[in-house]
Structure formats: structure tokens, C-alpha cells
Design a protein around this motif. Structure first.
Motif: not given
Length: 293
Positions: A163-169, A183-186
Motif C-alpha cells: 500500500s502506497l505511502n506517498k508523502r509528497y503529492t 496506510n494512515s488511519l483517520l
């Protein structure tokens, strides 16, 4: 010598002139029917112009991307600099040698009844716990292991999340960025809730980094998680919670005989145990749950 038709006058014509005229018309028609051949130089110039146009477009988009990425990075660093999770204090790269159980888990005293019982303290159980807690519900999360997210202590077997961990969009909108963070939860109404990008710089983080993230998420929100308790039986149960009415609910029993009742039961367990078919030679095959990647 020309041949004239009898009768003369305006109707007479020169046969020789007629034949020559037909020959000229035929030659002209054949010449007109031939396709025009483009100039070789013009073709080369046109192709070169197209190539240069495409290269200029790509270069422009690349420069635009660099500018937006730089702005987004500065904005995100400023956004998290004042939170309780500082980028400089966290582990950006977790290796296989780092302990994923290094943080002692806080324990809470629990009674024998909760309105909501959640079985499993993985990502799903923790996410549900945040929403139940922020809504003011009486809940408890039961986990059989000594830490939250214990599934990721062993899986995926190859050690990397897919699963992607795209830090900069290149964007500053938190909602947009979360759509690229798988990956992050709300955090609900908590804007300082931890994010996975604070625990790994890799596009596909290690499973150890994810366990560290889930542990910090659990501690940050002070979720009501009961660790080291294995549920072996679930049954229907009717109870009176003090309002004089009988309610339908559930009773869960753990391996040490402890029972807990609830009105609502949510199962958020992960991989349990493999199915091993009864076929000759199966003992020589290695399952996904044990193979070394």
C-alpha cells in the motif's frame, strides 16, 4: 495533309488538329492524376518541430512539478512541526533489527460489561475505536497479543507493505493527500493524529514501521485496548443494563474463563490460521504463513 469533311462550312474540322488536341488532353489528364510528392526537407522540419514541442511540454510539466513539490514539502513540515509528533523525533526508517515491541503498552482497568466490544486491535479495530471514543460510547477493544497491530509482526512475509505511502503529492489539501496515503488511519476531529508518512520515507514501508505507527496511533488517542486476552467463545446473551428492560447482546469468553458481556459485538480480526487440505504429500509443502521470503 489535313482531311476535311464534305459539306465544308462551320461543321468542317481539321482531323489532324483533333488528334493533336486529344493527345494534349490525355497527357494533361495523366499528369494531373499523379500524386504530389512532399518535399523531403519539409518532412524533416515538421518531424523536428513535433519532437521539440513534445520535449518542451515535458520540461515545462517537470519544472511545474518540482515547484509544487517543494512548496508542498515546506507546508507539510510546517504543519507537523508544532504537533506532538515532530518529524525530527520519529524514526523515518525502520529496519528489520528494530524492536517493534519496545514501547510498553498502557493498560486500563476493565469491568465485566461494555456497550461495544471490538475483537482485534489491528488497523480496523483501532480506527473503529477512535470513532467510538470521540462519539462518547462505552467500548473496549480486545487483543490477544502483547501489542496492537500484531498481524504485521509476521505479515506480509516479504516484509514490505503493498500500500502506497506517498508523502509528497504537490497538494496542500489534507483530504487530497489522504487519498494518496493508503496506510494512515483517520483521526476524526483530532488534527494532530499521527500519519504514516511520519514513520517511513519509503513508498512501500516495512511492516515493522507500520507496527510502530499503529502503536503510536493507539497511544496518541489513548484507546481502551485490553491486551493479552484470547477470546475462545462467543454466545448470545440477554441482559438488563439497569433501565428495567431486557436487551439482546453477546457474551465473550476468554481462554482463562473470564466473561464479558456487550450489546454490540464487532469482529475485526485478521488472518487466523491456514486451511490445510487433506491430500497426500501436503506435509512436504510450505505454506505462506511460514515460508521465508
Amino acid at each position: 495533309m489535313g482531311v476535311r469533311r464534305r459539306g465544308g462550312g462551320e461543321g468542317a474540322f481539321d482531323a489532324t488538329q483533333s488528334v493533336e488536341s486529344k493527345h494534349i488532353n490525355k497527357t494533361t489528364t495523366e499528369h494531373d492524376a499523379q500524386p504530389l510528392k512532399p518535399s523531403t526537407n519539409n518532412t524533416h522540419i515538421l518531424g523536428l518541430g513535433l519532437v521539440l514541442g513534445v520535449l518542451a511540454s515535458i520540461l515545462t510539466q517537470f519544472v511545474y512539478y518540482l515547484i509544487l513539490t517543494s512548496y508542498s514539502r515546506r507546508h507539510q513540515q510546517q504543519q507537523y512541526a508544532g504537533s506532538d509528533l515532530n518529524l525530527s523525533d520519529l524514526k523515518p526508517n525502520i529496519t528489520e533489527n528494530d524492536s517493534i515491541f519496545e514501547v510498553q503498552q498502557p493498560q486500563t482497568e476493565f469491568g465485566s460489561h461494555n456497550d461495544y466490544l471490538v475483537i482485534g486491535a489491528g488497523p480496523a479495530g483501532l480506527q473503529l475505536g477512535v470513532f467510538l471514543q470521540q462519539a462518547g460510547h462505552d467500548y473496549r477493544i480486545i487483543e490477544r497479543s502483547e501489542t496492537v497491530g500484531s498481524f504485521f509482526a509476521s505479515f506480509p512475509r516479504h516484509g514490505k507493505l503493498i500500500s502506497l505511502n506517498k508523502r509528497y503529492t504537490s497538494k496542500v489539501d489534507p483530504e487530497f493527500n489522504l487519498r494518496h496515503d493508503w496506510n494512515s488511519l483517520l483521526g476524526g476531529n483530532d488534527s494532530s493524529s499521527p500519519l504514516m508518512r511520519q514513520f517511513s520515507t519509503e513508498m512501500f514501508p516495512t511492516r515493522e514501521a507500520y507496527v510502530n505507527y499503529l502503536t503510536e496511533f493507539y497511544r496518541h488517542h489513548d484507546l481502551r485496548v485490553e491486551l493479552n486476552r484470547t477470546i475462545i467463545k462467543v454466545s448470545r446473551h440477554n441482559f438488563d443494563d439497569g433501565d428495567g428492560a431486557i436487551h439482546e447482546g453477546f457474551t465473550v469468553e476468554s481462554s482463562d474463563g473470564t466473561q464479558t458481556t456487550c450489546r454490540y459485538l464487532v469482529i475485526c480480526t485478521a488472518f487466523q490460521k491456514p486451511y490445510i487440505p487433506d491430500i497426500p504429500g501436503i506435509e512436504h509443502a510450505e505454506g505462506y504463513e511460514t515460508f521465508n521470503a
